[in-house]
Design a protein around this motif. Structure first.
Motif, PDB file in Angstrom:
ATOM      1  N   ARG A   1      20.960 -27.679 -26.336  1.00  0.00           N
ATOM      2  CA  ARG A   1      20.326 -28.191 -25.107  1.00  0.00           C
ATOM      3  C   ARG A   1      20.350 -27.157 -23.981  1.00  0.00           C
ATOM      4  O   ARG A   1      19.649 -27.315 -22.978  1.00  0.00           O
ATOM      5  CB  ARG A   1      21.008 -29.476 -24.662  1.00  0.00           C
ATOM      6  CG  ARG A   1      22.462 -29.314 -24.280  1.00  0.00           C
ATOM      7  CD  ARG A   1      23.123 -30.634 -23.944  1.00  0.00           C
ATOM      8  NE  ARG A   1      22.556 -31.233 -22.738  1.00  0.00           N
ATOM      9  CZ  ARG A   1      23.039 -32.328 -22.170  1.00  0.00           C
ATOM     10  NH1 ARG A   1      24.060 -32.959 -22.733  1.00  0.00           N
ATOM     11  NH2 ARG A   1      22.501 -32.812 -21.064  1.00  0.00           N
ATOM     12  N   TYR A   2      21.140 -26.101 -24.166  1.00  0.00           N
ATOM     13  CA  TYR A   2      21.208 -25.027 -23.165  1.00  0.00           C
ATOM     14  C   TYR A   2      20.523 -23.750 -23.655  1.00  0.00           C
ATOM     15  O   TYR A   2      20.652 -22.700 -23.026  1.00  0.00           O
ATOM     16  CB  TYR A   2      22.670 -24.723 -22.828  1.00  0.00           C
ATOM     17  CG  TYR A   2      23.417 -25.914 -22.311  1.00  0.00           C
ATOM     18  CD1 TYR A   2      23.349 -26.277 -20.964  1.00  0.00           C
ATOM     19  CD2 TYR A   2      24.161 -26.709 -23.173  1.00  0.00           C
ATOM     20  CE1 TYR A   2      24.023 -27.391 -20.494  1.00  0.00           C
ATOM     21  CE2 TYR A   2      24.833 -27.827 -22.715  1.00  0.00           C
ATOM     22  CZ  TYR A   2      24.759 -28.167 -21.375  1.00  0.00           C
ATOM     23  OH  TYR A   2      25.413 -29.285 -20.913  1.00  0.00           O
ATOM     24  N   SER A   3      19.789 -23.829 -24.762  1.00  0.00           N
ATOM     25  CA  SER A   3      19.237 -22.630 -25.394  1.00  0.00           C
ATOM     26  C   SER A   3      17.732 -22.522 -25.185  1.00  0.00           C
ATOM     27  O   SER A   3      17.013 -23.529 -25.134  1.00  0.00           O
ATOM     28  CB  SER A   3      19.547 -22.636 -26.903  1.00  0.00           C
ATOM     29  OG  SER A   3      20.938 -22.645 -27.122  1.00  0.00           O
ATOM     30  N   MET A   4      17.287 -21.266 -25.098  1.00  0.00           N
ATOM     31  CA  MET A   4      15.869 -20.954 -24.954  1.00  0.00           C
ATOM     32  C   MET A   4      15.589 -19.697 -25.772  1.00  0.00           C
ATOM     33  O   MET A   4      16.395 -18.761 -25.785  1.00  0.00           O
ATOM     34  CB  MET A   4      15.500 -20.706 -23.482  1.00  0.00           C
ATOM     35  CG  MET A   4      14.039 -20.288 -23.261  1.00  0.00           C
ATOM     36  SD  MET A   4      13.708 -19.659 -21.580  1.00  0.00           S
ATOM     37  CE  MET A   4      14.231 -21.032 -20.576  1.00  0.00           C
ATOM     38  N   VAL A   5      14.448 -19.651 -26.466  1.00  0.00           N
ATOM     39  CA  VAL A   5      14.060 -18.464 -27.221  1.00  0.00           C
ATOM     40  C   VAL A   5      13.371 -17.490 -26.280  1.00  0.00           C
ATOM     41  O   VAL A   5      12.442 -17.871 -25.552  1.00  0.00           O
ATOM     42  CB  VAL A   5      13.126 -18.829 -28.392  1.00  0.00           C
ATOM     43  CG1 VAL A   5      12.740 -17.564 -29.161  1.00  0.00           C
ATOM     44  CG2 VAL A   5      13.789 -19.828 -29.331  1.00  0.00           C
TER      45      VAL A   5
ATOM     46  N   CYS B   1      15.351 -25.559 -29.911  1.00  0.00           N
ATOM     47  CA  CYS B   1      15.622 -25.241 -28.502  1.00  0.00           C
ATOM     48  C   CYS B   1      14.807 -26.120 -27.569  1.00  0.00           C
ATOM     49  O   CYS B   1      14.637 -25.779 -26.372  1.00  0.00           O
ATOM     50  CB  CYS B   1      15.328 -23.774 -28.230  1.00  0.00           C
ATOM     51  SG  CYS B   1      16.447 -22.623 -29.047  1.00  0.00           S
ATOM     52  N   GLY B   2      14.293 -27.227 -28.064  1.00  0.00           N
ATOM     53  CA  GLY B   2      13.517 -28.128 -27.221  1.00  0.00           C
ATOM     54  C   GLY B   2      12.166 -27.557 -26.842  1.00  0.00           C
ATOM     55  O   GLY B   2      11.641 -27.886 -25.773  1.00  0.00           O
TER      56      GLY B   2
ATOM     57  N   GLU C   1      14.200 -25.257 -14.453  1.00  0.00           N
ATOM     58  CA  GLU C   1      13.763 -26.499 -15.083  1.00  0.00           C
ATOM     59  C   GLU C   1      14.801 -26.992 -16.089  1.00  0.00           C
ATOM     60  O   GLU C   1      15.086 -28.192 -16.174  1.00  0.00           O
ATOM     61  CB  GLU C   1      12.425 -26.284 -15.784  1.00  0.00           C
ATOM     62  CG  GLU C   1      11.249 -26.074 -14.837  1.00  0.00           C
ATOM     63  CD  GLU C   1       9.957 -25.778 -15.589  1.00  0.00           C
ATOM     64  OE1 GLU C   1       9.978 -25.835 -16.837  1.00  0.00           O
ATOM     65  OE2 GLU C   1       8.930 -25.486 -14.935  1.00  0.00           O
ATOM     66  N   MET C   2      15.371 -26.055 -16.872  1.00  0.00           N
ATOM     67  CA  MET C   2      16.402 -26.441 -17.836  1.00  0.00           C
ATOM     68  C   MET C   2      17.620 -27.027 -17.132  1.00  0.00           C
ATOM     69  O   MET C   2      18.173 -28.045 -17.566  1.00  0.00           O
ATOM     70  CB  MET C   2      16.829 -25.235 -18.676  1.00  0.00           C
ATOM     71  CG  MET C   2      15.870 -24.842 -19.757  1.00  0.00           C
ATOM     72  SD  MET C   2      16.551 -23.524 -20.813  1.00  0.00           S
ATOM     73  CE  MET C   2      17.985 -24.338 -21.509  1.00  0.00           C
ATOM     74  N   ILE C   3      18.048 -26.394 -16.042  1.00  0.00           N
ATOM     75  CA  ILE C   3      19.226 -26.879 -15.324  1.00  0.00           C
ATOM     76  C   ILE C   3      18.957 -28.257 -14.742  1.00  0.00           C
ATOM     77  O   ILE C   3      19.823 -29.141 -14.769  1.00  0.00           O
ATOM     78  CB  ILE C   3      19.619 -25.872 -14.222  1.00  0.00           C
ATOM     79  CG1 ILE C   3      20.069 -24.554 -14.857  1.00  0.00           C
ATOM     80  CG2 ILE C   3      20.712 -26.440 -13.335  1.00  0.00           C
ATOM     81  CD1 ILE C   3      20.382 -23.464 -13.867  1.00  0.00           C
TER      82      ILE C   3
END
Length: 494
Positions: free
Chosen positions: A157-161, A193-194, A222-224
């Motif tokens: 939930r805290y990951s981004m590619v 990664c959503g 946006e993720m935060i």
């Protein structure tokens, strides 16, 4: 590990310190992690172009926020002989010439997860860097999944590619097309990664038209927001334990590779063949020992062996040929049937021009009496001659019964008869632990090293030569499908 609300997200109440955003960068070899970190920081803070061995931290201020970026060593991607055929045909952007060489591991380097400790109390976003110029197949997907799993639960939930090298994509190709065309492994990573991803061209210079960093930071915000201001809390104790375990495995792997290199330098050419004859009285576990050495179930254990059986496998860089034999009587040579004695000799004949080692199997749970010792030696000398002692090694089976007791301590407690038996064998002995596969694998390699040491010690008489009287009817009763003449073809020790 748990995610908790970050007290620093709103900055210092007095306005003296800007709010902080912490980014942890992870990725495989040559993925562009360091260049991406420098792009975010707006300066060459980290040295790009060399393999990162330790995590490094850098800070900058972007739009009134203090941004902490942690660059990490590459995660390990295990070798896979089928890797080159997975996913390459469907990718329009991957060039095989751009596939990076696998880095040479070093004990001086640390695991990438240790970088999480450098952005306490934990990262807001974990950037998984993937280069569009490299293949991304199932093995890379598993490596990424294992790395996130090493950090603990709840990391996705805290990951981004973060895609790098987008300037290498064909003109007019968008990153969405690359994701769709590369294959299921990459699509799985993005979805895990959503569906959060961003693309970097690390060759772009700072300028008013360069919006890739501001756009990344907008996605970070946006993720935060989606995570309600929480960050991924780092459990340093767990990370340190994981790192300790990783280094232990790496030390063992490097030790095995060094042994293999030394053997290759010493031997040269095709794999060396080691010929081993398993001997002992009934029920000592000879068949199980043979299976342990070969690493597979080639001999039927748990039942009495009636005929010799020869099997071969490549073990720790050597071609190992083993012959299992029927068991002797422990009371006297006369009580061992003549056909059993002949079968033992024919077993040696199956290893022409002769066995390098007579492996005398002795369970650690058995006590060695004077009669048992005399009977063992009588069998050895009656069947193989008085020179057999030069090629005999005691193999203690059922080593797991020792627990934490060293084999040397067991030998000291074994009494005078055991000492005399070992003296007969030139004090060559080994112990196998069949309950621990990892430990047993290391032990097998050590056993083969001892056999080669025995061969060197014996000089010109590297093996026990087969006698003519052993050859009568040698293949008529033995359970084997190959001719003895073919068994030692290519042997480098003859």
């Amino acid at each position: 590990m748990a995610a908790v609300s970050s007290a620093s997200d709103s900055g210092d109440p007095g306005g003296r310190h800007p709010p902080e955003r912490r980014l942890l960068i992870l990725g495989g070899p040559r993925a562009g992690k360091t260049s991406s970190a420098n792009t975010i920081l707006g300066d060459n803070v980290f040295e790009a172009g060399t393999e990162t061995t330790h995590s490094n931290v850098g800070q900058t201020e972007i739009y009134g926020r203090r941004v902490t970026v942690v660059d990490t060593p590459p995660w390990a991607v295990p070798s896979d002989p089928e890797e080159d055929g997975d996913g390459d045909e469907s990718s329009t952007a991957v060039d095989e010439s751009d596939t990076p060489p696998r880095p040479v591991p070093s004990l001086d380097s640390e695991g990438p997860c240790m970088g999480a400790i450098l952005c306490p109390p934990g990262p807001h976003v974990i950037l998984l860097v993937v280069s569009v110029t490299q293949s991304f197949a199932e093995i890379q997907r598993r490596a990424a999944e294992d790395q996130l799993g090493a950090l603990g639960g709840g990391t996705w939930r805290y990951s981004m590619v973060l895609f790098t090298g987008v300037d290498k994509l064909p003109k007019g190709t968008f990153i969405e097309e690359h994701i769709a065309n590369t294959g299921e492994a990459l699509q799985w990573l993005v979805e895990r990664c959503g569906s959060r991803y961003h693309a970097f061209d690390n060759t772009q210079k700072d300028g008013e038209d360069n919006t890739q960093v501001p756009e990344l930071m907008e996605k970070v915000e946006e993720m935060i927001t989606d995570n309600q201001g929480w960050y991924f809390e780092v459990n340093e104790l767990i990370l340190l334990e994981e790192e300790q375990a990783r280094r232990a495995l790496e030390e063992e792997r490097m030790r095995m590779e060094e042994h293999a290199r030394q053997r290759e330098q010493m031997i040269g050419g095709p794999p060396r063949e080691l010929r081993v004859l398993l001997l002992g009285w009934k029920g000592v576990g000879k068949s199980s020992v043979g299976n342990s050495i070969l690493g597979r179930r080639d001999f039927e254990s748990g039942q009495e062996t009636e005929l010799c059986l020869r099997r071969q496998a490549l073990v720790s860089g050597r071609r190992v040929t083993i012959v299992d034999t029927p068991g002797w009587d422990w009371f006297s040579v006369r009580r061992t049937p003549k056909r059993i004695r002949q079968e033992s000799q024919r077993g040696a004949a199956l290893l022409r021009p002769g066995p390098h080692t007579l492996l005398l199997v002795l369970p650690v749970v058995s006590s060695l009496t004077a009669r048992k010792r005399r009977t063992l030696l009588a069998h050895m000398e009656t069947l193989f001659g008085d020179r057999a002692c030069l090629h005999t090694m005691v193999l203690f089976s059922c080593g797991d019964w020792l627990g934490h007791t060293p084999i040397e301590e067991h030998i000291q407690r074994g009494g005078r008869e055991l000492h005399r038996l070992l003296e007969y064998c030139g004090n060559y002995y080994h112990v196998l632990d069949s309950k621990s596969p990892v430990k047993d694998s290391r032990s097998i390699s050590d056993l083969l090293d001892k056999i080669e040491e025995m061969i060197r010690e014996n000089g010109d008489e590297a093996f026990l030569p087969v006698q003519s009287e052993w050859l009568s009817e040698e293949s008529s009763q033995s359970s084997d499908n190959t001719e003895p003449e073919d068994d030692c073809r290519g042997c480098q020790l003859q």
